[in-house]
Write an enzyme that holds these catalytic residues in place. Structure first.
Site, PDB file in Angstrom:
ATOM      1  CG  PHE A  36      -3.870  45.674 -31.387  1.00  0.00           C
ATOM      2  CD1 PHE A  36      -2.493  45.647 -31.187  1.00  0.00           C
ATOM      3  CD2 PHE A  36      -4.450  44.650 -32.122  1.00  0.00           C
ATOM      4  CE1 PHE A  36      -1.717  44.628 -31.704  1.00  0.00           C
ATOM      5  CE2 PHE A  36      -3.684  43.627 -32.642  1.00  0.00           C
ATOM      6  CZ  PHE A  36      -2.312  43.614 -32.436  1.00  0.00           C
ATOM      7  CG  ASP A  37      -8.978  45.497 -33.709  1.00  0.00           C
ATOM      8  OD1 ASP A  37      -8.051  44.661 -33.702  1.00  0.00           O
ATOM      9  OD2 ASP A  37     -10.102  45.297 -33.232  1.00  0.00           O
ATOM     10  CG  LEU A  83       8.274  13.416 -22.129  1.00  0.00           C
ATOM     11  CD1 LEU A  83       7.275  14.350 -21.456  1.00  0.00           C
ATOM     12  CD2 LEU A  83       9.695  13.789 -21.737  1.00  0.00           C
ATOM     13  CD  GLU A 112       8.560  22.423 -18.027  1.00  0.00           C
ATOM     14  OE1 GLU A 112       8.076  21.861 -19.032  1.00  0.00           O
ATOM     15  OE2 GLU A 112       9.673  22.941 -18.005  1.00  0.00           O
ATOM     16  CE  LYS A 114       3.104  13.672 -21.074  1.00  0.00           C
ATOM     17  NZ  LYS A 114       2.146  13.598 -22.185  1.00  0.00           N
ATOM     18  CG  ASP A 116      -4.068  15.704 -23.515  1.00  0.00           C
ATOM     19  OD1 ASP A 116      -3.247  15.171 -24.288  1.00  0.00           O
ATOM     20  OD2 ASP A 116      -5.112  15.151 -23.145  1.00  0.00           O
ATOM     21  CE1 TYR A 223       7.574  20.747 -24.709  1.00  0.00           C
ATOM     22  CE2 TYR A 223       5.340  21.456 -24.223  1.00  0.00           C
ATOM     23  CZ  TYR A 223       6.216  20.629 -24.903  1.00  0.00           C
ATOM     24  OH  TYR A 223       5.727  19.701 -25.771  1.00  0.00           O
ATOM     25  CE  LYS A 310       1.191   9.835 -20.212  1.00  0.00           C
ATOM     26  NZ  LYS A 310       0.551   9.677 -21.473  1.00  0.00           N
ATOM     27  CB  CYS A 404     -37.631   6.014 -34.864  1.00  0.00           C
ATOM     28  SG  CYS A 404     -37.139   7.730 -34.694  1.00  0.00           S
ATOM     29  CB  CYS A 407     -40.890   9.244 -36.635  1.00  0.00           C
ATOM     30  SG  CYS A 407     -39.740   8.061 -37.343  1.00  0.00           S
ATOM     31  CB  CYS A 422     -34.873   6.579 -37.690  1.00  0.00           C
ATOM     32  SG  CYS A 422     -36.459   7.045 -38.377  1.00  0.00           S
ATOM     33  CB  CYS A 428     -37.495  10.850 -38.746  1.00  0.00           C
ATOM     34  SG  CYS A 428     -36.906  10.546 -37.094  1.00  0.00           S
TER      35      CYS A 428
HETATM   36  P1  AMP Z   1       4.161  11.150 -24.666  1.00  0.00           P
HETATM   37  O1  AMP Z   1       3.448  11.569 -25.935  1.00  0.00           O
HETATM   38  O2  AMP Z   1       3.257  10.559 -23.635  1.00  0.00           O
HETATM   39  O3  AMP Z   1       5.424  10.379 -24.931  1.00  0.00           O
HETATM   40  O4  AMP Z   1       4.618  12.506 -23.980  1.00  0.00           O
HETATM   41  C1  AMP Z   1       5.508  13.330 -24.633  1.00  0.00           C
HETATM   42  C2  AMP Z   1       4.787  14.553 -25.070  1.00  0.00           C
HETATM   43  O5  AMP Z   1       4.333  15.324 -23.994  1.00  0.00           O
HETATM   44  C3  AMP Z   1       5.675  15.498 -25.812  1.00  0.00           C
HETATM   45  O6  AMP Z   1       5.822  15.134 -27.162  1.00  0.00           O
HETATM   46  C4  AMP Z   1       4.920  16.785 -25.683  1.00  0.00           C
HETATM   47  O7  AMP Z   1       4.030  16.921 -26.776  1.00  0.00           O
HETATM   48  C5  AMP Z   1       4.056  16.624 -24.461  1.00  0.00           C
HETATM   49  N1  AMP Z   1       4.256  17.633 -23.419  1.00  0.00           N
HETATM   50  C6  AMP Z   1       3.253  18.324 -22.829  1.00  0.00           C
HETATM   51  N2  AMP Z   1       3.726  19.185 -21.917  1.00  0.00           N
HETATM   52  C7  AMP Z   1       5.062  19.056 -21.911  1.00  0.00           C
HETATM   53  C8  AMP Z   1       6.114  19.680 -21.166  1.00  0.00           C
HETATM   54  N3  AMP Z   1       5.854  20.608 -20.237  1.00  0.00           N
HETATM   55  N4  AMP Z   1       7.378  19.309 -21.441  1.00  0.00           N
HETATM   56  C9  AMP Z   1       7.639  18.356 -22.365  1.00  0.00           C
HETATM   57  N5  AMP Z   1       6.695  17.731 -23.082  1.00  0.00           N
HETATM   58  C10 AMP Z   1       5.416  18.064 -22.870  1.00  0.00           C
HETATM   59 ZN    ZN Z   2     -37.481   8.415 -36.838  1.00  0.00          ZN
END
Ligand code: AMP
Ligand code: ZN
Length: 667
Positions: A36-37, A83, A112, A114, A116, A223, A310, A404, A407, A422, A428
């Site tokens: 691939f590379d 949401l 699904e 959520k 972060d 999503y 949540k 400290c 030191c 410090c 130190c």
């Molecule tokens: P909130 O920021 O708490 O209002 O949650 C909404 C955010 O959840 C959305 O803006 C997305 O960034 C995030 N999110 C994460 N997973 C999902 C998912 N499976 N479907 C929709 N939103 C999601």
């Molecule tokens: Zn120190």
């Protein structure tokens, strides 16, 4: 001939897109990474030789390199809603009741994870990635297309029968593994670690250099399909379709025919989420049927057809065994709670950060208290409370240290930030090591191969104590160190030698004058021809320089008052380190711009802003930083904004495009 080459380039692109799809979406690569590379390199080579066949969606652009100076604001065609949140099953049941009232027909759901991270909206036209925009305030966001294109999970070219124009919404996130990698690297470069993967992911999207974004190793999941017309009847079908076009959708998403199935899904992931390798903060539940979604519509803030569930931050109780204090590389003290080991969110926790004295006081911590420990989005758990029922009345309240621990120097408290530090910068131990790590870091003297561990060892062996000592090191001194082979020792020696070529401004940054960061160092190097010149400057002279305030001036003066610093500088000089500006950077080409002031705005394409400002200076002109009556010329690039308007309002300012600016110089 050129048609052949064009075809070859296009075939290679097509082929590489296919391999990316096999690898990232299907997880079924058909060739080795090495092959691939090779293909990618061949394409890179051909594209470099034939820029006339440029394609903004070529797979080679994944490696980044495009620089974005300002991220333009883009209006979302379809608003990006928040949401609604729910925290327990009662909330969910209430939601279902509301749905049933409006719909009066059976409802199925898609559950699904959520993710972060940071949400993103990506526009596809004719199967090609066209534009990527952050969520922003939901109505408008920042365009970060070049950065998003570096993320391997996001297809640049689609397959199959995709609609002509639509948006894909998704989340950009960092796996814990890649997050740790970034922090290990930051540690080596003497930088503070990032707090958590979420902020790091969203911060990474705003880096100007897309090659740097690439290095962060971001992941993505898509999503939501958004367009005026849907090529399916349900959200679930849409997900399968988008997958067939090449999108990476969530593997865990599940079609649920009842709320009970949704609850099972939630219970499962509430306990299993720590196995995932990335962070989720809950579950998102969506009504599956698209005509039902349409009937339900939106509130002012969020869709009625979706709900976030949540997870509670996990909390456990354990015993505080002791409080110890760490001294950082800048001298800042961090109190740390040492805990009786306890299982929390899938990992054994032995320590929690206490941040500063105020937090300890607020918690009212006593020796051997039983404390509640919580893991939020941060990597290091924190103490959120004390179980007073279990406190032994004989135990004393924790007293913050006065000296400290490394030191013995008396600590100084910075009141407005509630932190202790410090002041013994030069002796130190963690600060001494920190200063040397900073000196070799990439943005300073960039001495590769000389990592923080090696520096620590060298310090322990008393071979180095300040940056000047590096230049006296010999290979023979390095070889006895742990894990030091002949070749790596030689590399270090070579790297040190090479650093003598590093320009003055970087050395100035590297020697670690407090408050002199990269930008300030650059400004100083522009205004003072050498370190001796800078040393002679008075506070009044220093604050004349753009961006230099009283605090920085004071710290520069204090630096030069210390004889140990002077000795180090004299030694660095004697070894040939660049402590003065090299002549040609200051050469004057003409005085055609004498007495004229300039300001650049918008996205420049013929030259960078730094180059432009340098040209102004070399031709006798002056750069100023804001639009005012004193401005003679405003040079505008693409998408110029408020500065242009302001200049037009003033009326006396001449507005130039880039070419007109070059014409002024006689080029
Ligand atoms: P909130 O920021 O708490 O209002 O949650 C909404 C955010 O959840 C959305 O803006 C997305 O960034 C995030 N999110 C994460 N997973 C999902 C998912 N499976 N479907 C929709 N939103 C999601
Ligand atoms: Zn120190």
């Amino acid at each position: 001939m050129s048609e052949n080459i064009q075809k070859k380039i296009e075939d290679l692109r097509e082929e590489i897109h296919q391999h990316n799809y096999n690898y990232y979406t299907l997880d079924e690569p058909t060739i080795s990474d090495f092959e691939f590379d090779l293909k990618l390199k061949e394409l890179q080579y051909l594209e470099a030789k034939h820029p006339e066949f440029f394609d903004s969606n070529s797979p080679t652009l994944r490696v980044g390199g495009e620089i974005t100076k300002n991220f333009p604001t883009v209006q979302h065609q379809f608003r990006m809603y928040s949401l609604d949140n729910s925290y327990d099953f009662n909330d969910l049941e209430d939601w279902e009741k509301r749905l049933q009232k409006s719909l009066d027909e059976p409802i199925s759901y898609v559950a699904e994870l959520k993710y972060d991270g940071a949400s993103i909206s990506i526009l596809y036209e004719n199967g090609k990635l066209k534009q990527a925009v952050t969520r922003g305030d939901g109505f408008q966001g920042d365009e970060i297309t070049a950065n998003v294109k570096t993320i391997s999970d996001i297809p640049l070219q689609l397959h199959g029968d995709f609609p002509e124009r639509f948006y894909m919404r998704g989340e950009i996130y960092l796996t814990r593994k890649n997050f740790d990698k970034i922090n290990i690297r930051r540690e080596e470069e003497g930088l503070d670690p990032f707090m958590n993967p979420r902020n790091t992911a969203s911060g990474s999207l705003k880096i100007q250099d897309s090659a740097e974004v690439r290095k962060r190793g971001l992941s993505a999941v898509l999503y939501q399909f958004i367009a005026n017309d849907f090529p399916a009847k349900t959200h679930w079908e849409l997900l399968q379709k988008t997958k067939s076009w090449g999108f990476k959708i969530s593997e865990q998403a599940k079609l649920c025919n009842s709320l009970d199935e949704v609850k099972d899904f939630i219970n499962f992931w509430d306990t299993q989420r720590h196995q995932l390798g990335f962070d989720i903060d809950g579950i998102v539940i969506k009504v599956n049927d698209l005509s039902q979604q349409k009937a339900l519509g939106y509130t002012a803030k969020s869709p009625r057809w979706a709900m976030a569930y949540k997870f509670k931050a996990e909390k456990v109780e354990t015993e505080l065994q002791s409080v110890t204090y760490q001294v950082g590389r800048t001298g800042a003290i961090t109190p740390v709670a040492n805990l009786k080991p306890v299982l929390l969110a899938g990992t054994v926790v032995k320590r929690a950060s206490l941040h500063n004295e105020d937090i300890i006081k607020k918690l009212g911590l006593h020796d051997h208290d039983f404390v509640y420990v919580e893991k939020g989005g941060e990597i290091i758990p924190k103490i959120v409370g004390v179980n007073l029922d279990k406190r032994n009345p004989e135990n004393q309240e924790i007293q913050y240290i006065k000296n400290c621990p490394e030191c013995g120097t008396e600590l100084i408290k910075i009141e407005d930030q509630a932190i202790h530090f410090c002041p013994n910068e030069l002796h130190c131990p963690p600060q001494v090591v920190g200063r040397m790590i900073h000196y070799v870091s990439r943005k300073a003297l960039n001495i590769e191969n000389l990592g923080s561990e090696t520096i620590e060892q060298l310090y322990r062996e008393k071979l180095v104590e300040n940056p000047a000592d590096f230049y006296a090191l010999t290979k023979e001194q390095l070889l006895p160190l742990e894990r030091m082979a002949e070749k790596s020792a030689q590399n270090i020696i070579d790297g040190i030698e090479k650093s003598k070529e590093i320009p003055f401004e970087k050395v100035l940054y590297g020697i670690g004058i407090k408050h002199v960061g990269e930008t300030v160092a650059k400004k100083l190097a522009k205004n003072f021809t050498s370190i001796d010149d800078l040393r002679k400057a008075t506070a009044e002279e220093l604050v004349q320089v753009e961006d230099i305030g009283g605090k920085i001036a004071e710290s520069i003066i204090a630096f030069f008052q210390n004889p140990e610093n002077i000795l180090m500088i004299e030694r660095l000089k004697s070894y040939g380190v660049q402590l003065e500006r090299r002549e040609n950077t200051n050469e004057i080409l003409s005085n055609v711009l004498e007495n004229k002031t300039f300001l650049f705005t918008g996205k420049l394409s013929l030259f960078t802003r730094d180059d432009a400002e340098e040209m102004v200076e070399k031709h006798g002109g002056k750069n100023i930083s804001a639009v005012s009556k004193n401005l003679n010329y405003l040079v505008v690039g693409e998408k110029a904004g408020s500065k242009l308007k302001k200049a037009q309002d003033i009326g006396t300012i001449e507005i130039l495009d880039e070419q007109q600016f070059l014409d002024l110089l006689g080029n």
